[in-house]
Design a protein around this motif. Structure first.
Motif, PDB file in Angstrom:
ATOM      1  N   TRP A 170      43.421  38.985  29.431  1.00 53.68           N
ATOM      2  CA  TRP A 170      42.627  37.797  29.158  1.00 53.68           C
ATOM      3  C   TRP A 170      43.403  36.737  28.374  1.00 53.68           C
ATOM      4  O   TRP A 170      43.437  35.567  28.765  1.00 53.68           O
ATOM      5  CB  TRP A 170      41.337  38.152  28.391  1.00 53.68           C
ATOM      6  CG  TRP A 170      40.490  36.932  28.154  1.00 53.68           C
ATOM      7  CD1 TRP A 170      39.608  36.364  29.012  1.00 53.68           C
ATOM      8  CD2 TRP A 170      40.509  36.090  26.984  1.00 53.68           C
ATOM      9  NE1 TRP A 170      39.058  35.225  28.471  1.00 53.68           N
ATOM     10  CE2 TRP A 170      39.592  35.032  27.217  1.00 53.68           C
ATOM     11  CE3 TRP A 170      41.199  36.131  25.772  1.00 53.68           C
ATOM     12  CZ2 TRP A 170      39.361  34.028  26.275  1.00 53.68           C
ATOM     13  CZ3 TRP A 170      40.978  35.126  24.840  1.00 53.68           C
ATOM     14  CH2 TRP A 170      40.055  34.086  25.093  1.00 53.68           C
ATOM     15  N   LEU A 182      39.043  33.709  33.929  1.00 51.87           N
ATOM     16  CA  LEU A 182      38.515  34.946  33.335  1.00 51.87           C
ATOM     17  C   LEU A 182      37.507  34.696  32.222  1.00 51.87           C
ATOM     18  O   LEU A 182      37.057  35.645  31.572  1.00 51.87           O
ATOM     19  CB  LEU A 182      39.675  35.802  32.801  1.00 51.87           C
ATOM     20  CG  LEU A 182      40.686  36.302  33.841  1.00 51.87           C
ATOM     21  CD1 LEU A 182      41.729  37.193  33.188  1.00 51.87           C
ATOM     22  CD2 LEU A 182      39.988  37.038  34.980  1.00 51.87           C
ATOM     23  N   PHE A 189      34.513  37.609  29.122  1.00 53.82           N
ATOM     24  CA  PHE A 189      35.387  38.432  29.970  1.00 53.82           C
ATOM     25  C   PHE A 189      35.013  39.903  29.855  1.00 53.82           C
ATOM     26  O   PHE A 189      34.875  40.606  30.868  1.00 53.82           O
ATOM     27  CB  PHE A 189      36.838  38.194  29.537  1.00 53.82           C
ATOM     28  CG  PHE A 189      37.845  39.151  30.107  1.00 53.82           C
ATOM     29  CD1 PHE A 189      38.165  39.130  31.457  1.00 53.82           C
ATOM     30  CD2 PHE A 189      38.496  40.065  29.279  1.00 53.82           C
ATOM     31  CE1 PHE A 189      39.120  40.009  31.983  1.00 53.82           C
ATOM     32  CE2 PHE A 189      39.437  40.939  29.795  1.00 53.82           C
ATOM     33  CZ  PHE A 189      39.751  40.904  31.149  1.00 53.82           C
ATOM     34  N   PHE A 193      33.522  42.373  32.990  1.00 50.49           N
ATOM     35  CA  PHE A 193      34.385  43.362  33.636  1.00 50.49           C
ATOM     36  C   PHE A 193      34.414  44.737  32.950  1.00 50.49           C
ATOM     37  O   PHE A 193      35.008  45.670  33.498  1.00 50.49           O
ATOM     38  CB  PHE A 193      35.820  42.825  33.718  1.00 50.49           C
ATOM     39  CG  PHE A 193      35.946  41.605  34.574  1.00 50.49           C
ATOM     40  CD1 PHE A 193      35.874  41.702  35.961  1.00 50.49           C
ATOM     41  CD2 PHE A 193      36.126  40.356  34.005  1.00 50.49           C
ATOM     42  CE1 PHE A 193      35.989  40.574  36.758  1.00 50.49           C
ATOM     43  CE2 PHE A 193      36.241  39.224  34.788  1.00 50.49           C
ATOM     44  CZ  PHE A 193      36.171  39.328  36.175  1.00 50.49           C
ATOM     45  N   SER A 214      36.590  46.453  38.750  1.00 47.67           N
ATOM     46  CA  SER A 214      37.032  45.378  37.849  1.00 47.67           C
ATOM     47  C   SER A 214      38.452  44.924  38.152  1.00 47.67           C
ATOM     48  O   SER A 214      38.754  43.728  38.139  1.00 47.67           O
ATOM     49  CB  SER A 214      36.942  45.837  36.391  1.00 47.67           C
ATOM     50  OG  SER A 214      35.607  45.901  35.970  1.00 47.67           O
ATOM     51  N   GLU A 215      39.334  45.889  38.403  1.00 45.32           N
ATOM     52  CA  GLU A 215      40.736  45.524  38.649  1.00 45.32           C
ATOM     53  C   GLU A 215      40.849  44.598  39.846  1.00 45.32           C
ATOM     54  O   GLU A 215      41.524  43.560  39.778  1.00 45.32           O
ATOM     55  CB  GLU A 215      41.584  46.778  38.866  1.00 45.32           C
ATOM     56  CG  GLU A 215      43.062  46.453  39.069  1.00 45.32           C
ATOM     57  CD  GLU A 215      43.940  47.686  39.074  1.00 45.32           C
ATOM     58  OE1 GLU A 215      45.167  47.524  39.205  1.00 45.32           O
ATOM     59  OE2 GLU A 215      43.412  48.814  38.952  1.00 45.32           O
ATOM     60  N   ILE A 218      39.415  41.113  38.934  1.00 45.00           N
ATOM     61  CA  ILE A 218      40.303  40.328  38.073  1.00 45.00           C
ATOM     62  C   ILE A 218      41.486  39.797  38.868  1.00 45.00           C
ATOM     63  O   ILE A 218      41.851  38.620  38.773  1.00 45.00           O
ATOM     64  CB  ILE A 218      40.777  41.178  36.881  1.00 45.00           C
ATOM     65  CG1 ILE A 218      39.605  41.460  35.932  1.00 45.00           C
ATOM     66  CG2 ILE A 218      41.913  40.484  36.133  1.00 45.00           C
ATOM     67  CD1 ILE A 218      39.927  42.462  34.835  1.00 45.00           C
ATOM     68  N   ARG A 221      40.904  36.817  41.024  1.00 47.08           N
ATOM     69  CA  ARG A 221      40.728  35.559  40.294  1.00 47.08           C
ATOM     70  C   ARG A 221      42.044  34.942  39.832  1.00 47.08           C
ATOM     71  O   ARG A 221      42.134  33.729  39.657  1.00 47.08           O
ATOM     72  CB  ARG A 221      39.801  35.787  39.090  1.00 47.08           C
ATOM     73  CG  ARG A 221      38.330  35.879  39.452  1.00 47.08           C
ATOM     74  CD  ARG A 221      37.498  36.352  38.270  1.00 47.08           C
ATOM     75  NE  ARG A 221      36.057  36.255  38.548  1.00 47.08           N
ATOM     76  CZ  ARG A 221      35.378  37.117  39.277  1.00 47.08           C
ATOM     77  NH1 ARG A 221      36.009  38.165  39.811  1.00 47.08           N
ATOM     78  NH2 ARG A 221      34.090  36.958  39.491  1.00 47.08           N
TER      79      ARG A 221
END
Length: 466
Positions: A170, A182, A189, A193, A214-215, A218, A221
């Motif tokens: 982040w 994020l 954040f 996530f 989540s991985e 992320i 993005r």
């Protein structure tokens, strides 16, 4: 030297030029410094898109690596460098010196932001080992984030963007986009996530774990501003990469080294006389000890001269972010000082002495495995425990050197092997690394390099007398 970039380096250079704020997650030893310098040169002198570039790096990297790399390549020698290091007076003087690159260590970031306040002058910032900015609570992160809107271009360089998990991303991504991808706040954040992991009896949350998916969420993005250079089929990297890390001596240590070298070299025979192998070996041995930081006296007592190489070693270990390393040392006082420096760091450190040590390493139960090259150069299979080799102290013996590296670079190794050399600038270390590169007869190189030193000091003596 003419720079001939690999395909992945060409891709990275193009991305640095094309994407104004970029996270370049390129592993150590794979040429991220020359890649970034090449892009800076193009942006500064070919495209006229940047004026003043700030490079933020670990202290020892700031002291030597960037300047040395800039001088190494023909196309980057025109870049003017000013080192913003040392006392506040020296830093201010360096900031007021005309240059293209201003290089400072990360401990100076808060001071630098406070010094310029609203007159931030750098339109491009490069953060080397950006994982050291992973904490959203750290003062250095808050300081740099406070001026990020005034920075037109930024490059984050690291091989381990998330050493402790996805939460580390982040702060680094925020430096690039101000929270656009994020979240503007870390709490946003985390809520999106992550989910609570451990709770106390009072209901307080002590840790979080990533939610399923989540991985992927992320990465989707940030893929447009972050490039991962770990896919071997994409990079087409060599099986072994050699990484030279220059270590700069401080003024006091440099004086001690020069004094010892001059005294011992002038005690050798005149030009034309034969130098005995014993005399050459003794001098080289003593100078290599001093380059590492300590020397033995005649009674085998240890005298520590400096901690410059130990400090550079600790920075290297930090940049590995928990990835295991096989570390070769030359002298017993090296081993003792390394062990002392690593104590209290929370690392699993072990010396390679028995089969149990070998097994523990291969089970990935060891972070730092200390070894002397003569004791493990043959026969041992260590390829399952890691892919990083660190030479704290160097050996003249090419066969011993290559066989020691082969402990990791052998059948069964699943990752590219990276061999790091800590080379003390302007010392016997440089002669050794050149001899290893030449694959030459070590004894011949010892003699020739010593003769060059003798000629140098004899000439100085004659000039002084006149």
């Amino acid at each position: 030297m003419v720079f001939k970039p690999h395909a992945y380096q060409t891709h990275c250079i193009e991305q640095i030029i094309g994407v104004k704020k970029l996270g370049l997650f390129l592993d150590m030893g794979l040429g991220k410094t020359v890649t970034t310098l090449t892009a800076i040169r193009a942006l500064k002198y070919d495209r006229f898109q940047v004026r003043r570039v700030l490079v933020i790096a670990p202290k020892k990297v700031a002291e030597g690596t960037w300047t040395r790399e800039k001088e190494k390549w023909e196309h980057t020698t025109l870049l003017r460098v000013s080192s913003v290091l040392g006392s506040s007076v020296n830093r201010i003087r360096a900031l007021n010196t005309p240059a293209d690159l201003y290089i400072t260590n990360r401990e100076n970031v808060v001071w630098l932001v406070e010094y310029y306040r609203n007159a931030w002058p750098f339109d491009m910032v490069v953060v080397d080992e950006s994982s050291s900015f992973k904490s959203h609570n750290a003062k250095r992160f808050k300081a740099l984030a406070s001026v990020s809107e005034r920075i037109e271009r930024m490059v984050l360089l690291t091989g381990t963007p998330s050493p402790n998990g996805l939460a580390d991303l982040w702060a680094q991504v925020y430096l690039l986009d101000g929270g656009e991808r994020l979240g503007k706040r870390y709490t946003q954040f985390r809520e999106r996530f992550f989910q609570p992991d451990r709770r106390g009896s009072d209901g307080m949350i002590y840790s979080y774990q990533a939610k399923p998916g989540s991985e992927q969420g992320i990465m989707e993005r940030i893929v447009d501003i972050c490039i991962s250079m770990k896919a071997e089929d994409y990079l087409q990297l060599p099986d072994v990469t050699f990484h030279e890390i220059p270590v700069e001596l401080d003024a006091k240590s440099r004086k001690a080294y020069t004094s010892l070298e001059r005294e011992m070299v002038l005690a050798l025979p005149e030009e034309g006389d034969e130098i005995s192998a014993a005399g050459a070996a003794a001098l080289s041995n003593k100078l290599l000890q001093l380059a590492n930081g300590a020397v033995y006296d005649e009674a085998h007592g240890v005298h520590e001269i400096h901690g410059c190489k130990v400090e550079a070693f600790l920075e290297l270990v930090e940049s590995l972010q928990g990835r295991p390393a096989l570390v070769f040392y030359s002298f017993q006082h090296d081993r003792s000082r390394i062990l002392e420096a690593l104590s209290g760091k929370g690392l699993r450190v072990r010396e390679l002495k028995t089969a149990q040590d070998e097994d523990a390493w291969n089970r990935k139960e060891v972070d730092i495995l200390l070894a002397h090259p003569a004791s493990c150069a043959y026969g041992l299979n260590l390829q399952q425990g890691g892919n990083h080799v660190v030479w704290f102290g160097l050996t003249w013996n090419y066969e011993l050197y290559t066989q020691a590296n082969k402990r990791l670079h052998r059948q069964g190794q699943t990752e590219k092997v990276i061999v790091h050399h800590l080379v003390c600038s302007g010392t016997r270390d440089e002669d050794v690394i050149r001899a290893l590169e030449r694959k030459d007869d070590a004894q011949k190189w010892v003699m020739e390099s010593l003769k060059a030193r003798i000629r140098k000091y004899r000439k100085e003596e004659e000039h002084g007398e006149k």
